[in-house]
Motif scaffolding. Structure first.
Motif, mmCIF file in Angstrom:
data_model
loop_
_atom_site.group_PDB
_atom_site.id
_atom_site.type_symbol
_atom_site.label_atom_id
_atom_site.label_comp_id
_atom_site.label_asym_id
_atom_site.label_seq_id
_atom_site.Cartn_x
_atom_site.Cartn_y
_atom_site.Cartn_z
ATOM 1 N N GLU A 97 0.835 -1.200 0.000
ATOM 2 C CA GLU A 97 0.000 0.000 0.000
ATOM 3 C C GLU A 97 0.867 1.246 0.000
ATOM 4 O O GLU A 97 1.774 1.410 0.822
ATOM 5 C CB GLU A 97 -0.902 0.028 1.241
ATOM 6 N N GLU A 98 0.620 2.131 -0.981
ATOM 7 C CA GLU A 98 1.156 3.488 -0.956
ATOM 8 C C GLU A 98 -0.019 4.443 -0.815
ATOM 9 O O GLU A 98 -1.140 4.115 -1.194
ATOM 10 C CB GLU A 98 1.929 3.798 -2.238
ATOM 11 N N LEU A 99 0.236 5.608 -0.279
ATOM 12 C CA LEU A 99 -0.825 6.594 -0.125
ATOM 13 C C LEU A 99 -0.527 7.816 -0.973
ATOM 14 O O LEU A 99 0.629 8.246 -1.059
ATOM 15 C CB LEU A 99 -0.955 7.009 1.347
ATOM 16 N N PRO A 100 -1.533 8.415 -1.588
ATOM 17 C CA PRO A 100 -1.317 9.652 -2.345
ATOM 18 C C PRO A 100 -0.892 10.775 -1.407
ATOM 19 O O PRO A 100 -1.277 10.799 -0.231
ATOM 20 C CB PRO A 100 -2.686 9.924 -2.973
ATOM 21 N N ILE A 101 -0.106 11.695 -1.936
ATOM 22 C CA ILE A 101 0.434 12.767 -1.102
ATOM 23 C C ILE A 101 -0.676 13.623 -0.502
ATOM 24 O O ILE A 101 -0.498 14.243 0.553
ATOM 25 C CB ILE A 101 1.425 13.627 -1.914
ATOM 26 N N GLN A 102 -1.847 13.638 -1.127
ATOM 27 C CA GLN A 102 -2.969 14.394 -0.560
ATOM 28 C C GLN A 102 -3.447 13.777 0.749
ATOM 29 O O GLN A 102 -3.995 14.453 1.614
ATOM 30 C CB GLN A 102 -4.140 14.440 -1.557
ATOM 31 N N GLN A 103 -3.227 12.470 0.894
ATOM 32 C CA GLN A 103 -3.657 11.781 2.105
ATOM 33 C C GLN A 103 -2.566 11.752 3.163
ATOM 34 O O GLN A 103 -2.836 11.871 4.353
ATOM 35 C CB GLN A 103 -4.095 10.350 1.777
ATOM 36 N N LEU A 104 -1.314 11.600 2.719
ATOM 37 C CA LEU A 104 -0.182 11.590 3.643
ATOM 38 C C LEU A 104 1.049 12.076 2.903
ATOM 39 O O LEU A 104 1.540 11.424 1.988
ATOM 40 C CB LEU A 104 0.054 10.178 4.190
ATOM 41 N N SER A 105 1.546 13.239 3.304
ATOM 42 C CA SER A 105 2.656 13.854 2.575
ATOM 43 C C SER A 105 4.022 13.406 3.075
ATOM 44 O O SER A 105 5.054 13.808 2.533
ATOM 45 C CB SER A 105 2.555 15.387 2.645
ATOM 46 N N ALA A 106 4.055 12.573 4.102
ATOM 47 C CA ALA A 106 5.317 11.982 4.547
ATOM 48 C C ALA A 106 5.750 10.886 3.573
ATOM 49 O O ALA A 106 4.956 10.390 2.769
ATOM 50 C CB ALA A 106 5.154 11.399 5.948
ATOM 51 N N ASN A 107 7.019 10.476 3.612
ATOM 52 C CA ASN A 107 7.461 9.285 2.891
ATOM 53 C C ASN A 107 6.825 8.078 3.581
ATOM 54 O O ASN A 107 6.912 7.935 4.807
ATOM 55 C CB ASN A 107 8.982 9.154 2.925
ATOM 56 N N PHE A 108 6.228 7.172 2.789
ATOM 57 C CA PHE A 108 5.378 6.127 3.379
ATOM 58 C C PHE A 108 5.375 4.888 2.499
ATOM 59 O O PHE A 108 5.315 4.977 1.278
ATOM 60 C CB PHE A 108 3.950 6.673 3.514
ATOM 61 N N LEU A 109 5.440 3.722 3.129
ATOM 62 C CA LEU A 109 5.211 2.458 2.426
ATOM 63 C C LEU A 109 4.686 1.441 3.429
ATOM 64 O O LEU A 109 5.254 1.268 4.509
ATOM 65 C CB LEU A 109 6.489 1.931 1.770
#
Length: 262
Positions: A97-109
């Motif tokens: 799962e990746e999240l769009p930057i609109q939902q979470l602007s941190a680096n995320f995986l």
């Protein structure tokens, strides 16, 4: 080398997080030192989360190749830092799962796995320095929205975990806990910390890499600076001094934890 004091049959997972200081590979000519992979392999984690990772020229042929016992997953951010998650090949992968930057602007995986018949949601994160409050609140909202029973979030949060656990601007959802290696310090003397994961330019120390969990317990957690003694490491060998501005040399301690289900 890190040795478990927990009986292997009762240990659910050994997991590490390490900021390797790739600084977004800003000149597109960076490389990940080969010894970084050696250090990870020596620790033998079940899961390794690498923050401030970038797809340098050698990341696949050299770095990922070193980690041949792992399945490798990366986030997508061609213009900045990314997250790399390495998971032992015998662990079953359920979802990515990746999240769009609109939902979470941190680096995320996020990687959902099944390990020893236990479902686990594993998240690697790096809270960027700019607008930290927004990113922390976005993360809290997201964690509150998922129905996973067992969640492990490791990363570079760029705040002290004691601040994050108390500050009213970041309230974790119910049943989530935040933790990091316990430390002592003399009152207001920031260089006297006994545990830290980063040293700032003025030699102020900070425990800024930590773990957020739900449904699991932490049996052991520590910051490891052993890699500084690696003969291939190019940089300041003193754990309590600033490591410099050179991209490519890791400048954070390795956060290591052993996790069991509650």
């Amino acid at each position: 080398m890190y040795k478990s004091e927990i009986d292997k049959e009762t240990t659910i997972m050994k997991i590490i997080e390490w900021n390797i200081n790739q600084r977004s590979n800003w000149n597109a000519e960076g490389s990940i030192p080969l010894w970084v992979g050696d250090e990870i392999n020596e620790l033998k984690p079940d899961v390794a989360i690498i923050t401030e990772f970038s797809k340098t020229l050698n990341w696949l042929d050299d770095f990922a190749y070193k980690l041949f016992e792992y399945n490798i997953f990366t986030s997508t951010n061609p213009e900045g830092n990314e997250i790399l998650v390495a998971i032992k090949k015998e662990i079953k992968i359920i979802a990515i799962e990746e999240l769009p930057i609109q939902q979470l602007s941190a680096n995320f995986l996020q990687i959902d796995v099944e390990y020893q018949s236990v479902p686990l949601t594993i998240i690697g994160i790096r809270i960027r320095v700019d607008d930290k409050d927004t990113q922390l609140n976005q993360l809290s909202t997201y964690l509150g929205s998922i129905d996973a029973e067992n969640v492990i979030v490791l990363g570079d949060f760029n705040v002290w975990y004691t601040w994050a656990s108390k500050d009213k601007n970041w309230s974790l959802p119910q049943n989530y806990k935040i933790n990091g290696p316990k430390f002592k310090m003399n009152y207001n003397e920031w260089t006297s910390l006994t545990k830290w994961s980063f040293v700032f330019e003025d030699d102020t120390k900070g425990p800024i890499d930590f773990i957020v969990t739900k449904g699991v317990s932490i049996d052991k957690i520590d910051y490891l600076w052993n890699f500084l003694s690696n003969k291939e490491y190019k940089g300041c060998k003193n754990a309590d001094k600033y490591k410099g501005d050179d991209s490519g040399n890791p400048d954070h301690a390795i956060l290591i934890a052993e996790i069991t289900c509650e």
